[in-house]
Design a protein around this motif. Structure first.
Motif: not given
Length: 71
Positions: A37-55
């Protein structure tokens, strides 16, 4: 690029190379999107998106390891 890709897909070698995509990483993205169910990132900014994708990747790997171990 469209004309070049169309020509490549008309050759036997091109179709074979393109067919390998089904066996590599693309199914993982489909599973992450549809099953997890992961369709879009919840956070903004490259470092936040990188962390979210890592999770997300970590969750996928743990899920996959669990299935492979039979648990």
């Amino acid at each position: 690029p469209i004309v070049r890709m169309t020509h490549q897909l008309k050759t036997r070698t091109g179709r074979a190379l393109y067919g390998l995509r089904k066996n590599t990483v693309e199914p993982v993205f489909g599973i992450i999107r549809h099953v997890m169910g992961f369709r879009q990132f919840s956070l903004r900014g490259l470092s936040n998106v990188t962390a979210e994708w890592s999770l997300v990747a970590l969750a996928w790997n743990i899920k996959r390891m669990s299935v492979l171990r039979g648990g």
